[in-house]
Design a protein around this motif. Structure first.
Motif, PDB file in Angstrom:
ATOM      1  N   UNK A   9      91.473 -24.587 -48.825  1.00  0.00           N
ATOM      2  CA  UNK A   9      91.585 -25.216 -47.813  1.00  0.00           C
ATOM      3  C   UNK A   9      92.280 -26.494 -48.108  1.00  0.00           C
ATOM      4  N   UNK A  10      93.443 -26.720 -47.286  1.00  0.00           N
ATOM      5  CA  UNK A  10      94.216 -27.739 -47.355  1.00  0.00           C
ATOM      6  C   UNK A  10      94.802 -27.967 -45.910  1.00  0.00           C
ATOM      7  N   UNK A  11      94.718 -29.425 -45.552  1.00  0.00           N
ATOM      8  CA  UNK A  11      95.177 -29.575 -44.297  1.00  0.00           C
ATOM      9  C   UNK A  11      96.605 -30.260 -44.407  1.00  0.00           C
ATOM     10  N   UNK A  12      97.450 -29.707 -43.400  1.00  0.00           N
ATOM     11  CA  UNK A  12      98.607 -30.201 -43.313  1.00  0.00           C
ATOM     12  C   UNK A  12      99.068 -30.888 -41.756  1.00  0.00           C
ATOM     13  N   UNK A  13      99.942 -32.122 -41.940  1.00  0.00           N
ATOM     14  CA  UNK A  13      99.791 -32.809 -40.678  1.00  0.00           C
ATOM     15  C   UNK A  13     101.631 -32.801 -40.325  1.00  0.00           C
ATOM     16  N   UNK A  49     104.088 -27.669 -34.275  1.00  0.00           N
ATOM     17  CA  UNK A  49     103.282 -28.380 -33.185  1.00  0.00           C
ATOM     18  C   UNK A  49     101.939 -28.797 -33.443  1.00  0.00           C
ATOM     19  N   UNK A  50     101.563 -28.836 -34.967  1.00  0.00           N
ATOM     20  CA  UNK A  50     100.204 -29.126 -35.380  1.00  0.00           C
ATOM     21  C   UNK A  50     100.137 -30.549 -36.125  1.00  0.00           C
ATOM     22  N   UNK A  51     100.804 -31.358 -35.624  1.00  0.00           N
ATOM     23  CA  UNK A  51     100.823 -32.742 -36.322  1.00  0.00           C
ATOM     24  C   UNK A  51      99.622 -33.596 -35.684  1.00  0.00           C
ATOM     25  N   UNK A  52      99.033 -33.096 -34.514  1.00  0.00           N
ATOM     26  CA  UNK A  52      98.143 -33.815 -33.958  1.00  0.00           C
ATOM     27  C   UNK A  52      96.964 -33.651 -34.806  1.00  0.00           C
ATOM     28  N   UNK A  53      96.619 -32.382 -34.784  1.00  0.00           N
ATOM     29  CA  UNK A  53      95.216 -31.948 -35.212  1.00  0.00           C
ATOM     30  C   UNK A  53      95.425 -31.413 -36.678  1.00  0.00           C
ATOM     31  N   UNK A  54      96.687 -30.822 -37.279  1.00  0.00           N
ATOM     32  CA  UNK A  54      96.788 -30.453 -38.621  1.00  0.00           C
ATOM     33  C   UNK A  54      96.121 -28.981 -38.530  1.00  0.00           C
ATOM     34  N   UNK A  55      96.471 -28.445 -39.543  1.00  0.00           N
ATOM     35  CA  UNK A  55      96.102 -27.072 -39.701  1.00  0.00           C
ATOM     36  C   UNK A  55      95.938 -26.673 -41.064  1.00  0.00           C
TER      37      UNK A  55
END
Length: 122
Positions: A47-51, A55-61
């Motif tokens: 698990x790694x969160x990217x920002x 369009x995933x900058x707000x919530x990350x993915x």
């Protein structure tokens, strides 16, 4: 607790003083890249969160399970080609429909990983 730190100055070895090659030309590494090589097909296993990806900058993915290709190993500085200490040196390129859900991204995207976050799949 006392921690000893190795000396990072030039060695007294005369062979090193006469060798004008860059660290890259010598093939020196810190080992952070593990056994990964450019062109390896890899899967994100942690698990790694990217920002940084639109369009995933707000919530990350979380790209866990995504597959991509190692496009570079960030082991050396850009100018002098000396060893750098990047702790996430494995640069992976991901493309829409190739190891990630179709339509999730408008274009390819890149991310840097450490060896423990990836596994070679081919």
């Amino acid at each position: 607790m006392v921690v000893e730190i190795d000396e990072l100055s030039d060695s007294d070895n005369s062979d090193d003083k006469d060798d004008n090659r860059t660290d890259e030309e010598k093939g020196l590494t810190h080992g952070y890249e593990g056994n990964f090589k450019i062109g390896d097909k890899v899967r994100v296993k942690k698990d790694t969160i990217f920002w940084h990806v639109k369009p995933y900058m707000k919530d990350g993915f979380n790209p866990k399970g995504f597959t991509g290709v190692v496009s570079a190993l960030a082991l050396y500085g850009r100018k002098k080609k000396t060893l750098c200490s990047a702790i996430t040196p494995i640069k992976v390129e991901f493309k829409d429909g190739e190891g990630i859900p179709e339509g999730m991204f408008e274009r390819k995207w890149l991310a840097h990983f450490e060896a423990s976050e990836l596994e070679i799949i081919e």
